[in-house]
Design a protein around this motif. Structure first.
Motif, PDB file in Angstrom:
ATOM      1  N   ILE A 186       6.684 -25.857  15.283  1.00  0.00           N
ATOM      2  CA  ILE A 186       6.452 -25.714  16.728  1.00  0.00           C
ATOM      3  C   ILE A 186       6.150 -24.270  17.088  1.00  0.00           C
ATOM      4  CG2 ILE A 186       7.533 -25.883  19.009  1.00  0.00           C
ATOM      5  CD1 ILE A 186       9.118 -28.306  17.885  1.00  0.00           C
ATOM      6  N   THR A 187       6.904 -23.331  16.532  1.00  0.00           N
ATOM      7  CA  THR A 187       6.681 -21.920  16.868  1.00  0.00           C
ATOM      8  C   THR A 187       5.357 -21.409  16.298  1.00  0.00           C
ATOM      9  OG1 THR A 187       8.054 -21.282  14.965  1.00  0.00           O
ATOM     10  CG2 THR A 187       9.105 -21.327  17.137  1.00  0.00           C
ATOM     11  N   THR A 188       4.855 -22.042  15.235  1.00  0.00           N
ATOM     12  CA  THR A 188       3.535 -21.680  14.715  1.00  0.00           C
ATOM     13  C   THR A 188       2.435 -22.248  15.599  1.00  0.00           C
ATOM     14  OG1 THR A 188       4.361 -21.593  12.429  1.00  0.00           O
ATOM     15  CG2 THR A 188       1.975 -21.838  12.725  1.00  0.00           C
ATOM     16  N   MET A 189       2.610 -23.494  16.042  1.00  0.00           N
ATOM     17  CA  MET A 189       1.590 -24.162  16.857  1.00  0.00           C
ATOM     18  C   MET A 189       1.383 -23.461  18.192  1.00  0.00           C
ATOM     19  SD  MET A 189       0.063 -27.003  15.762  1.00  0.00           S
ATOM     20  CE  MET A 189      -0.138 -27.958  17.250  1.00  0.00           C
ATOM     21  N   VAL A 190       2.470 -23.005  18.799  1.00  0.00           N
ATOM     22  CA  VAL A 190       2.361 -22.423  20.136  1.00  0.00           C
ATOM     23  C   VAL A 190       1.501 -21.166  20.116  1.00  0.00           C
ATOM     24  CG1 VAL A 190       4.390 -20.882  20.037  1.00  0.00           C
ATOM     25  CG2 VAL A 190       3.726 -21.921  22.203  1.00  0.00           C
ATOM     26  N   ALA A 191       1.426 -20.522  18.958  1.00  0.00           N
ATOM     27  CA  ALA A 191       0.637 -19.296  18.860  1.00  0.00           C
ATOM     28  C   ALA A 191      -0.840 -19.554  19.105  1.00  0.00           C
ATOM     29  CB  ALA A 191       0.836 -18.661  17.489  1.00  0.00           C
ATOM     30  N   MET A 192      -1.333 -20.735  18.716  1.00  0.00           N
ATOM     31  CA  MET A 192      -2.747 -21.042  18.888  1.00  0.00           C
ATOM     32  C   MET A 192      -3.137 -21.032  20.360  1.00  0.00           C
ATOM     33  SD  MET A 192      -4.882 -24.342  17.448  1.00  0.00           S
ATOM     34  CE  MET A 192      -3.839 -25.549  18.285  1.00  0.00           C
ATOM     35  N   PHE A 193      -2.297 -21.601  21.205  1.00  0.00           N
ATOM     36  CA  PHE A 193      -2.589 -21.651  22.638  1.00  0.00           C
ATOM     37  C   PHE A 193      -2.353 -20.291  23.294  1.00  0.00           C
ATOM     38  CE2 PHE A 193      -1.178 -25.865  21.245  1.00  0.00           C
ATOM     39  CZ  PHE A 193      -2.301 -26.615  21.586  1.00  0.00           C
ATOM     40  N   ALA A 194      -1.333 -19.567  22.803  1.00  0.00           N
ATOM     41  CA  ALA A 194      -1.028 -18.261  23.393  1.00  0.00           C
ATOM     42  C   ALA A 194      -2.164 -17.275  23.176  1.00  0.00           C
ATOM     43  CB  ALA A 194       0.268 -17.715  22.800  1.00  0.00           C
ATOM     44  N   GLN A 195      -2.790 -17.329  21.996  1.00  0.00           N
ATOM     45  CA  GLN A 195      -3.877 -16.385  21.722  1.00  0.00           C
ATOM     46  C   GLN A 195      -5.006 -16.532  22.730  1.00  0.00           C
ATOM     47  OE1 GLN A 195      -5.591 -15.004  18.199  1.00  0.00           O
ATOM     48  NE2 GLN A 195      -3.912 -15.638  16.862  1.00  0.00           N
ATOM     49  N   TRP A 196      -5.368 -17.759  23.024  1.00  0.00           N
ATOM     50  CA  TRP A 196      -6.488 -17.954  23.956  1.00  0.00           C
ATOM     51  C   TRP A 196      -6.104 -17.507  25.367  1.00  0.00           C
ATOM     52  CZ3 TRP A 196     -10.828 -18.356  21.603  1.00  0.00           C
ATOM     53  CH2 TRP A 196     -10.902 -19.015  20.378  1.00  0.00           C
ATOM     54  N   GLY A 197      -4.901 -17.857  25.821  1.00  0.00           N
ATOM     55  CA  GLY A 197      -4.482 -17.494  27.173  1.00  0.00           C
ATOM     56  C   GLY A 197      -4.327 -15.998  27.354  1.00  0.00           C
ATOM     57  N   LEU A 198      -3.591 -15.361  26.444  1.00  0.00           N
ATOM     58  CA  LEU A 198      -3.389 -13.916  26.547  1.00  0.00           C
ATOM     59  C   LEU A 198      -4.690 -13.161  26.289  1.00  0.00           C
ATOM     60  CD1 LEU A 198       0.024 -13.693  24.680  1.00  0.00           C
ATOM     61  CD2 LEU A 198      -0.359 -13.221  27.102  1.00  0.00           C
ATOM     62  N   GLY A 199      -5.526 -13.714  25.424  1.00  0.00           N
ATOM     63  CA  GLY A 199      -6.804 -13.074  25.157  1.00  0.00           C
ATOM     64  C   GLY A 199      -7.702 -13.050  26.382  1.00  0.00           C
ATOM     65  N   ARG A 200      -7.761 -14.174  27.092  1.00  0.00           N
ATOM     66  CA  ARG A 200      -8.576 -14.229  28.310  1.00  0.00           C
ATOM     67  C   ARG A 200      -8.033 -13.280  29.369  1.00  0.00           C
ATOM     68  NH1 ARG A 200     -12.151 -18.486  28.850  1.00  0.00           N
ATOM     69  NH2 ARG A 200     -11.955 -18.431  31.117  1.00  0.00           N
ATOM     70  N   LEU A 201      -6.704 -13.192  29.477  1.00  0.00           N
ATOM     71  CA  LEU A 201      -6.100 -12.253  30.424  1.00  0.00           C
ATOM     72  C   LEU A 201      -6.494 -10.823  30.077  1.00  0.00           C
ATOM     73  CD1 LEU A 201      -4.094 -11.551  32.726  1.00  0.00           C
ATOM     74  CD2 LEU A 201      -2.281 -11.544  30.978  1.00  0.00           C
ATOM     75  N   SER A 202      -6.480 -10.502  28.790  1.00  0.00           N
ATOM     76  CA  SER A 202      -6.782  -9.132  28.368  1.00  0.00           C
ATOM     77  C   SER A 202      -8.251  -8.762  28.546  1.00  0.00           C
ATOM     78  CB  SER A 202      -6.379  -8.933  26.902  1.00  0.00           C
ATOM     79  OG  SER A 202      -7.308  -9.548  26.030  1.00  0.00           O
ATOM     80  N   ASP A 203      -9.110  -9.758  28.745  1.00  0.00           N
ATOM     81  CA  ASP A 203     -10.527  -9.465  29.002  1.00  0.00           C
ATOM     82  C   ASP A 203     -10.743  -8.855  30.381  1.00  0.00           C
ATOM     83  OD1 ASP A 203     -11.408 -10.308  26.537  1.00  0.00           O
ATOM     84  OD2 ASP A 203     -11.902 -12.337  27.197  1.00  0.00           O
ATOM     85  N   HIS A 204      -9.737  -8.987  31.263  1.00  0.00           N
ATOM     86  CA  HIS A 204      -9.922  -8.566  32.653  1.00  0.00           C
ATOM     87  C   HIS A 204      -9.085  -7.358  33.052  1.00  0.00           C
ATOM     88  CE1 HIS A 204     -12.279 -12.192  33.323  1.00  0.00           C
ATOM     89  NE2 HIS A 204     -11.310 -12.888  32.771  1.00  0.00           N
ATOM     90  N   ILE A 205      -8.095  -6.992  32.227  1.00  0.00           N
ATOM     91  CA  ILE A 205      -7.275  -5.823  32.545  1.00  0.00           C
ATOM     92  C   ILE A 205      -7.122  -4.973  31.293  1.00  0.00           C
ATOM     93  CG2 ILE A 205      -6.016  -7.034  34.362  1.00  0.00           C
ATOM     94  CD1 ILE A 205      -3.690  -7.334  32.474  1.00  0.00           C
ATOM     95  N   ASP A 206      -6.555  -3.798  31.438  1.00  0.00           N
ATOM     96  CA  ASP A 206      -6.317  -2.900  30.314  1.00  0.00           C
ATOM     97  C   ASP A 206      -5.472  -3.626  29.265  1.00  0.00           C
ATOM     98  OD1 ASP A 206      -5.512  -0.873  28.581  1.00  0.00           O
ATOM     99  OD2 ASP A 206      -5.322   0.615  30.183  1.00  0.00           O
ATOM    100  N   ARG A 207      -5.999  -3.734  28.068  1.00  0.00           N
ATOM    101  CA  ARG A 207      -5.293  -4.488  27.025  1.00  0.00           C
ATOM    102  C   ARG A 207      -3.950  -3.839  26.682  1.00  0.00           C
ATOM    103  NH1 ARG A 207      -9.429  -8.056  25.353  1.00  0.00           N
ATOM    104  NH2 ARG A 207     -11.431  -7.042  24.912  1.00  0.00           N
ATOM    105  N   ARG A 208      -3.829  -2.539  26.860  1.00  0.00           N
ATOM    106  CA  ARG A 208      -2.562  -1.880  26.570  1.00  0.00           C
ATOM    107  C   ARG A 208      -1.451  -2.413  27.467  1.00  0.00           C
ATOM    108  NH1 ARG A 208      -3.872   4.209  27.423  1.00  0.00           N
ATOM    109  NH2 ARG A 208      -4.824   3.247  29.253  1.00  0.00           N
ATOM    110  N   LYS A 209      -1.794  -2.735  28.710  1.00  0.00           N
ATOM    111  CA  LYS A 209      -0.780  -3.295  29.615  1.00  0.00           C
ATOM    112  C   LYS A 209      -0.370  -4.688  29.184  1.00  0.00           C
ATOM    113  CE  LYS A 209      -2.386  -0.542  33.562  1.00  0.00           C
ATOM    114  NZ  LYS A 209      -2.991  -0.566  34.908  1.00  0.00           N
ATOM    115  N   VAL A 210      -1.326  -5.464  28.647  1.00  0.00           N
ATOM    116  CA  VAL A 210      -0.987  -6.786  28.118  1.00  0.00           C
ATOM    117  C   VAL A 210      -0.075  -6.639  26.903  1.00  0.00           C
ATOM    118  CG1 VAL A 210      -1.897  -8.955  27.197  1.00  0.00           C
ATOM    119  CG2 VAL A 210      -3.172  -7.722  28.968  1.00  0.00           C
ATOM    120  N   ILE A 211      -0.405  -5.706  26.012  1.00  0.00           N
ATOM    121  CA  ILE A 211       0.432  -5.470  24.832  1.00  0.00           C
ATOM    122  C   ILE A 211       1.829  -5.005  25.246  1.00  0.00           C
ATOM    123  CG2 ILE A 211       0.715  -3.986  22.802  1.00  0.00           C
ATOM    124  CD1 ILE A 211      -2.352  -4.051  22.495  1.00  0.00           C
ATOM    125  N   LEU A 212       1.909  -4.163  26.266  1.00  0.00           N
ATOM    126  CA  LEU A 212       3.212  -3.726  26.779  1.00  0.00           C
ATOM    127  C   LEU A 212       4.020  -4.912  27.282  1.00  0.00           C
ATOM    128  CD1 LEU A 212       5.302  -1.646  27.687  1.00  0.00           C
ATOM    129  CD2 LEU A 212       3.937  -1.291  29.768  1.00  0.00           C
TER     130      LEU A 212
END
Length: 433
Positions: free
Chosen positions: A244-270
């Motif tokens: 389960i914890t491996t599977m959730v990563a697949m969806f998280a990458q797309w969601g967080l990745g799209r968010l990082s396309d619109h704001i400073d990625r350093r703030k997303v990493i923080l």
């Protein structure tokens, strides 16, 4: 019109069998070491040994692929993995297992190099994004499926190691029974090199983030099955937790990745680092009292954890010239590899000192240091609008990759890539092998 080049479905079938075996043995080893009473530091040392082999294989096997071709290297690596998997079950000794894991790391790197370069070589600029998506989905589902297979037999016996060996051996079959050629595409543009100091000066958060991801991701995979057994989870619960914890990563990458396309990625990493810090503390303090609470809190942690390297890579690419991307990504992957060698053993030493909860203390502590570093960098270089740095679209990456994964990046035009196996001979037909 064909959706995929003819050779890729065959290669994807090989990928499924290979990653099912890889996912199973990653979880099985941690569980079995706990059953055998191995000390926690040995579990960490085993994963560090695998990571060392993986880093070595990423560089040593490139020449072999160039000289003998993709199919022969793939066959040799699959055979080595099958043999070492079964040796784990036949000879249960911690020091012998170190040797098997080192060889397994080298062979795993070889198989991934073949697959990544092959998939890239058979892809065009028109279908590269679609091919990458299929490759990532298959990777994630296969790894998770392999962890579910822990329930097939008693992990205290040799059967599951034999199952792993069978899966690795079956990965050979599709390439062996079909008349198939190696990758067609050849590219001869030399990428521009970039020094480590220059890379750090441009994207320090990217470099430190990649190193931190190596520390934490491989520590998680190495020590979590051991942790589960030590806190009293059943084999079935450990398998479910890992899957389960491996599977959730697949969806998280797309969601967080799209968010990082619109704001400073350093703030997303923080933000990700802060979530990992808090969730690491919660797991070590509260979640071990209830299985599903453990899963939920851990999913918050792993969603961030498995996305950290991809975000670090994307942030670094924002500050590189197109011709520098391959060299820059290779350096980032090197530091990810260094982190993956250090992380598992370091986490195991903390677990040895304070008990199984030391794993989450290590993960939470590492992410808190990353958060502190990112905050300092944000003060030193305040956020710049994405348009001013020509921020590139986010591209997801798998948990395990070699330097050749860069060739799959759909943002790169073919003229910006160097196909490292351009000199490889044409693959001979089956009867010539």
């Amino acid at each position: 019109m064909r959706i995929l080049p003819a050779t890729l479905p065959i290669l994807f079938i090989c990928e499924i069998s290979f990653l099912l075996g890889h996912g199973l043995i990653m979880t099985l080893l941690g569980v079995r070491m706990s059953i055998e009473g191995f000390p926690s530091h040995m579990a960490g040392l085993l994963m560090s040994s695998f990571s060392l082999g993986f880093v070595l294989g990423s560089y040593l096997l490139e020449k072999r692929i160039r000289s003998v071709g993709h199919i022969r290297v793939f066959a040799a690596c699959a055979a080595i993995l099958a043999v070492t998997a079964m040796l784990h079950g036949l000879w249960v000794d911690a020091w012998a297992w170190l040797a098997w894991r080192l060889l397994g790391g080298v062979a795993t790197a070889g198989m991934l190099m073949v697959m990544e370069s092959w998939v890239s070589g058979e892809s065009s600029n028109d279908n590269r994004g679609r091919v990458l998506s299929i490759y990532l989905v298959i990777s994630t589902l296969s790894l998770a499926g392999g962890q579910w297979m822990l329930n097939l037999a008693d992990p205290g016996g040799p059967v599951l190691f034999s199952v792993v060996g069978i899966l690795f051996a079956l990965a050979l079959v599709p390439l062996s029974i079909v008349r198939i050629h190696g990758p067609r595409q050849t590219l001869d543009i030399q990428p521009q090199k970039i020094k480590l100091k220059a890379l750090y000066e441009r994207a320090p958060v990217g470099l430190v983030g990649a190193f931190s991801a190596g520390l934490m991701v491989q520590a998680f995979f190495a020590m979590t099955p051991f942790y589960g057994q030590e806190i009293g989870l059943t084999t079935s619960e450990t398998a479910r937790f890992m899957a389960i914890t491996t599977m959730v990563a697949m969806f998280a990458q797309w969601g967080l990745g799209r968010l990082s396309d619109h704001i400073d990625r350093r703030k997303v990493i923080l933000g990700m680092a802060l979530v990992m810090t808090v969730s690491g503390v919660l797991v070590s303090m509260l979640a071990r009292n209830d299985f599903w609470l453990l899963v939920i809190v851990a999913c918050f942690h792993t969603a961030m954890l498995h996305t950290l390297y991809a975000l670090s890579l994307a942030h670094t690419n924002d500050w590189l010239e197109p011709e520098e991307i391959i060299a820059g990504n290779a350096k980032l992957l090197t530091w990810y590899g260094i982190g993956s060698i250090i992380g598992p053993f370091s986490a195991s030493l903390i677990m040895r000192a304070v008990g199984p909860d030391g794993l989450w203390m290590f993960l939470g502590g590492a992410s808190s240091l990353l958060a502190l570093f990112v905050m300092l960098r944000l003060r030193h270089r305040p956020g710049i609008p994405a348009a001013e740095v020509e921020q590139e679209p986010f591209v997801a990456v798998p948990t395990l990759e070699t330097p050749h994964f860069t060739e799959l990046d759909p943002r790169l035009e073919p003229t910006q890539l160097e196909f490292l196996f351009a000199e490889a001979p044409k693959e001979p037909p089956l009867e010539a092998l």
